[in-house]
Design a protein around this motif. Sequence first.
Motif, PDB file in Angstrom:
ATOM      1  N   GLU A 136       0.844  -1.202   0.000  1.00  0.00           N
ATOM      2  CA  GLU A 136       0.000   0.000   0.000  1.00  0.00           C
ATOM      3  C   GLU A 136       0.872   1.241   0.000  1.00  0.00           C
ATOM      4  N   GLY A 137       1.986   1.175   0.744  1.00  0.00           N
ATOM      5  CA  GLY A 137       2.920   2.288   0.856  1.00  0.00           C
ATOM      6  C   GLY A 137       3.481   2.664  -0.512  1.00  0.00           C
ATOM      7  N   LEU A 138       3.850   1.642  -1.278  1.00  0.00           N
ATOM      8  CA  LEU A 138       4.400   1.868  -2.629  1.00  0.00           C
ATOM      9  C   LEU A 138       3.384   2.591  -3.515  1.00  0.00           C
ATOM     10  N   GLU A 139       2.140   2.069  -3.473  1.00  0.00           N
ATOM     11  CA  GLU A 139       1.073   2.662  -4.300  1.00  0.00           C
ATOM     12  C   GLU A 139       0.836   4.115  -3.909  1.00  0.00           C
ATOM     13  N   LYS A 140       0.694   4.348  -2.591  1.00  0.00           N
ATOM     14  CA  LYS A 140       0.417   5.706  -2.096  1.00  0.00           C
ATOM     15  C   LYS A 140       1.552   6.643  -2.471  1.00  0.00           C
ATOM     16  N   ALA A 141       2.795   6.163  -2.301  1.00  0.00           N
ATOM     17  CA  ALA A 141       3.958   7.010  -2.563  1.00  0.00           C
ATOM     18  C   ALA A 141       3.984   7.439  -4.027  1.00  0.00           C
ATOM     19  N   THR A 142       3.686   6.526  -4.943  1.00  0.00           N
ATOM     20  CA  THR A 142       3.686   6.874  -6.366  1.00  0.00           C
ATOM     21  C   THR A 142       2.569   7.869  -6.648  1.00  0.00           C
ATOM     22  N   GLU A 143       1.443   7.671  -5.946  1.00  0.00           N
ATOM     23  CA  GLU A 143       0.285   8.532  -6.199  1.00  0.00           C
ATOM     24  C   GLU A 143       0.479   9.947  -5.640  1.00  0.00           C
ATOM     25  N   ILE A 144       0.932  10.051  -4.393  1.00  0.00           N
ATOM     26  CA  ILE A 144       0.955  11.387  -3.753  1.00  0.00           C
ATOM     27  C   ILE A 144       2.313  12.068  -3.777  1.00  0.00           C
ATOM     28  N   GLN A 145       3.367  11.315  -4.123  1.00  0.00           N
ATOM     29  CA  GLN A 145       4.724  11.874  -4.175  1.00  0.00           C
ATOM     30  C   GLN A 145       5.098  12.583  -2.862  1.00  0.00           C
ATOM     31  N   PRO A 146       5.210  11.823  -1.775  1.00  0.00           N
ATOM     32  CA  PRO A 146       5.517  12.467  -0.486  1.00  0.00           C
ATOM     33  C   PRO A 146       6.950  12.979  -0.432  1.00  0.00           C
TER      34      PRO A 146
END
Length: 402
Positions: free
Chosen positions: A229-239
């Motif tokens: 989930e972390g990977l997906e979120k990171a690609t999506e939101i660019q933290p």
Amino acid sequence: MELYPQDFHFLTFLQGVVEICCIRAEQKGIFFLYQPSTQLLSGICADEKRLRQVLINLLVNAIKFTDSGGVTFKVDVISQKTLKKGFTQIKIYKVRFQIEDTGVGIAPQKLDKIFLPFEQVGNIEKQAEGTGLGLAISQRIIAIMGSTIEVQSQKGKESGSTFWFEVELPEAEEWMQTHSIAFQNKVIGFKGEKIKILIVDARWENRSIVINLLEPIGFEVFEASNGEEGLEKATEIQPDLIITDLTMPVMDGLTMTKHLRQLVELQNLVIIASSASVFGIDRQKALDIGCNDFLPKPIQADELLRQLKTQLQLTWIYQNESELTRKLAPVVTEIVIPHASELMTLYEAAQRCDIGDIQAEIHRIKQLDPKYIPFAEQILILTDEFEIEAIAHLLQAHIPTS
Ligand code: ADP
């Protein structure tokens, strides 16, 4: 198990515990009422981490096993004594912590078993939701503190449980004096543009601790419950920064970091590994795989802020003392006042000073709707303190005069 008592700010500590539970209760749609005594001391000496573990364990259980109504957390000073130590005198307060819920209750034959190790009922999912710190460990911690966790519970129509314990806590007066300066320097924000932080951790309460620390300072915080989930979120939101646990189901923190470090678009991403592991080797593995830093768990606010400052080159904005004192006012769930038509009988009973009728009416109002429980609890406190005039006054304000 050993305790490591240290001086700390008691009200801020309680506030932290309460904030975590408020969020959880809100998510479940039940009320959470925090009733600290006005006599609570500012600085105390105790093992902060252990006390927090016990309280969170009891509160999380109360929330977990309550689907309607809610949870009330009371903290009271019940007595005080002075001990002479050399030339100085130390004030020792006996503090009672009480957690009441209107949940499923515990059957009498099970009541004496719940403190035994491995005595968990319910499905695996519910267990995983817990702090992992059972009642058995909490009971041991409180035993070392010289006391016992007690419980009273009822199943059936008016089900619910009350857990409580009383411990002696020495006041840390000198410490408060020297640290009042530190409290003036509380961070309330940072200069510059918005910063996005992603927290990857399987446990909601761990994520909540970080969110509670970072959101009020102005960070935009996102959550993921495992590496994938972390990977997906990171690609999506660019933290700008990720704080990740190492051991997680589906995909662990190290594997996630390895994947992230291969993404060109996230080259500047800062990754902080956070773990309760005391083994230096885990820390080294995290750094080797590409993490920028390592944050030991339980997360300490000071250390977290220090790492954020260094990694993101931040300039903090600080708050002054008077604002801080205001912020430390107790968090109380919103009190919903019933419609005037439901208050008339109660009002008349208060005018007659008829305690029995007041109690009966409060009971009736509680049953009307769980959202009235915080209101009813407040009236009950006033009744217990024989502040009947105050009740009449309070109600008068909500009943239209004819
Ligand atoms: P866990 O919550 O992880 O299952 P605990 O040791 O904290 O383990 O609790 C042991 C058991 O005691 C729980 O599984 C539950 O059956 C019971 N219990 C604890 N707190 C409550 C509560 N507030 N209401 C009802 N049951 C409870």
